[in-house]
Motif scaffolding. Sequence first.
Motif, short mmCIF file in Angstrom:
data_model
loop_
_atom_site.label_atom_id
_atom_site.label_comp_id
_atom_site.label_asym_id
_atom_site.label_seq_id
_atom_site.Cartn_x
_atom_site.Cartn_y
_atom_site.Cartn_z
N LEU A 163 0.82 -1.20 0.00
CA LEU A 163 0.00 0.00 0.00
C LEU A 163 0.86 1.26 0.00
O LEU A 163 0.54 2.24 -0.67
CB LEU A 163 -0.94 -0.01 1.21
CG LEU A 163 -2.07 -1.05 1.17
CD1 LEU A 163 -2.94 -0.94 2.40
CD2 LEU A 163 -2.91 -0.90 -0.09
N GLN A 164 1.96 1.24 0.75
CA GLN A 164 2.85 2.40 0.75
C GLN A 164 3.50 2.60 -0.61
O GLN A 164 3.62 3.73 -1.10
CB GLN A 164 3.93 2.24 1.83
CG GLN A 164 3.38 2.29 3.25
CD GLN A 164 4.48 2.25 4.29
OE1 GLN A 164 5.66 2.37 3.97
NE2 GLN A 164 4.10 2.07 5.55
N VAL A 165 3.94 1.52 -1.23
CA VAL A 165 4.52 1.61 -2.58
C VAL A 165 3.47 2.11 -3.56
O VAL A 165 3.76 2.91 -4.46
CB VAL A 165 5.08 0.24 -3.01
CG1 VAL A 165 5.49 0.26 -4.48
CG2 VAL A 165 6.26 -0.16 -2.14
N TYR A 311 -4.79 -7.40 -2.49
CA TYR A 311 -4.05 -8.22 -1.53
C TYR A 311 -4.28 -7.74 -0.09
O TYR A 311 -3.97 -8.47 0.86
CB TYR A 311 -2.56 -8.18 -1.85
CG TYR A 311 -2.13 -9.26 -2.83
CD1 TYR A 311 -1.26 -10.26 -2.46
CD2 TYR A 311 -2.62 -9.28 -4.12
CE1 TYR A 311 -0.88 -11.26 -3.34
CE2 TYR A 311 -2.25 -10.26 -5.02
CZ TYR A 311 -1.38 -11.25 -4.62
OH TYR A 311 -1.02 -12.24 -5.51
N SER A 312 -4.79 -6.53 0.09
CA SER A 312 -5.09 -6.02 1.43
C SER A 312 -6.58 -5.93 1.71
O SER A 312 -7.00 -6.09 2.85
CB SER A 312 -4.47 -4.62 1.61
OG SER A 312 -3.07 -4.66 1.56
N ALA A 357 -3.76 -8.22 6.25
CA ALA A 357 -2.60 -8.45 5.38
C ALA A 357 -1.31 -8.02 6.06
O ALA A 357 -1.18 -6.91 6.57
CB ALA A 357 -2.77 -7.69 4.07
N GLY A 358 -0.34 -8.93 6.08
CA GLY A 358 0.99 -8.62 6.59
C GLY A 358 1.13 -8.69 8.10
O GLY A 358 2.20 -8.45 8.63
N ASN A 404 -9.20 -11.83 -6.64
CA ASN A 404 -8.53 -10.62 -7.11
C ASN A 404 -8.47 -10.55 -8.63
O ASN A 404 -8.60 -9.47 -9.22
CB ASN A 404 -7.11 -10.56 -6.54
CG ASN A 404 -7.10 -10.16 -5.08
OD1 ASN A 404 -7.98 -9.44 -4.62
ND2 ASN A 404 -6.11 -10.63 -4.33
N CYS A 405 -8.26 -11.68 -9.28
CA CYS A 405 -8.22 -11.68 -10.75
C CYS A 405 -9.59 -11.36 -11.34
O CYS A 405 -9.69 -10.60 -12.31
CB CYS A 405 -7.72 -13.03 -11.25
SG CYS A 405 -5.98 -13.35 -10.87
#
Length: 457
Positions: A163-165, A311-312, A357-358, A404-405
């Motif tokens: 998310l930061q990227v 992904y989040s 996530a993470g 997601n896809c």
Amino acid sequence: MPHPPEGAFVRRVGRTLRSSLFAQVLVALLVGVLVGSQWPQVGGALQPLGDGFVRLIKALIAPLVFCVVVTGITKAGDLKSFGRIGVKALIWFEAATSVALVVGLVGANLLAPGAGMHVDPDSLDKGAVDAQTGGGHLPSTAQFVLDSLPNSAVGAFAENSLLQVLVLACLVGVALLHLGRQRVPQILPLVEQGQEVVFTVVGYIMKLAPLAVLGATAHLVAQYGLGAMSTYGKLIAVCYGVALVFVVLLGCALRAVTGLSLWKFVRYTREELLLALGTGSSETVMPRMMQKLRAAGCRDDAVGLVVPTGYSFNLDGASIYLSIGTLFIAQAVDVHLTLGQQITVVLVLMLTSKGMAGVPGSAFLALSATASALGVIPASAVALLLGVDRIMDSMRVATNLLGNCVAVFVVSRWEGALDRVTARTVLAGGEPLAPSRAGTPGATGVTGPVTEAARDR
């Protein structure tokens, strides 16, 4: 009709194993099960093969997301459309995860995987969950938003925070749109070249995929043994069965919105799906999935924004597991949840699942938070799932990945960023016949825009 010589059959099998990543990964999966069950110590020692592969892939995800998003924004040339893609993606994510939670609750009510266990909560290890999660906790909504903002440009990449990227990539893409190509003519080609380098490196690393699957599968079977399948057989069957029902619903939604077949997409991405199942991580195939979605007619900006945020925010498989897990725990300790309490479960999990996530042991943290919110399920009962959690990874990974896809295709269609002619052709196993709006050389083999009429043929 004469049978082919045995030597010809052996040569054909040998060629298939040399040329097909799917066949290599499948063989590695079977060998991993065999090694883990027959020689547990050897299987446990093979874990670094899987862990090392995951590390190599994760090292490339942040630069890849940055390059794809920056390229997508600048080539789309329209910041408003990028914002619309983000809003539509979040709407779809919330709808999909809500349906996943409800489907999970319905399945758990109908099939009752924990009924008849009659577990005494006092007999469970109250510190087992803390040991699994390291005493961590899920972030609050404000903290989650704050953690999504980069503290430093280098730190976002070093911590591999998607998310930061993504935030950094959006800022850079907007800046390039504002400055225009005449003022910074070399930046975009440089980013595109960086993207191609990353994809090439991913191709090199993917050659190690069979070793990764062998190590991860052997370690999993050695750690849990096949006995866990009998102990938690009903729960495993319910989770995988409900996930299959949800995937069918995803396929119906994909067909209704885009006219595309989810089954054909599964065949198109069978290598990536099998690799994700074998390693228990969807991140290992994220670069390849992004590449294949672009090749299947989805525009760069849609792929670059929807996949990382999914992904989040779009953990469909995890949502199914959490809803079934909550009812399994309640049934196991003989606690009856009313309809109102089950609605509370859905509402709580809609919030807690977004911050998973993470976070280490996030599933147990979310279940503990749900149990605390209900006030009728002992928090220690969450430890009942410790023995089966890792076995659920395959279900969660496959469902999250397909969810997601499908989101990429659906949001792309809503935004007019999907070349359906290319999508149908590629999913049918052919080469793209028309120019694609993906706009990146190598994605579909061609570049350039197409009209809406051409996309909808």
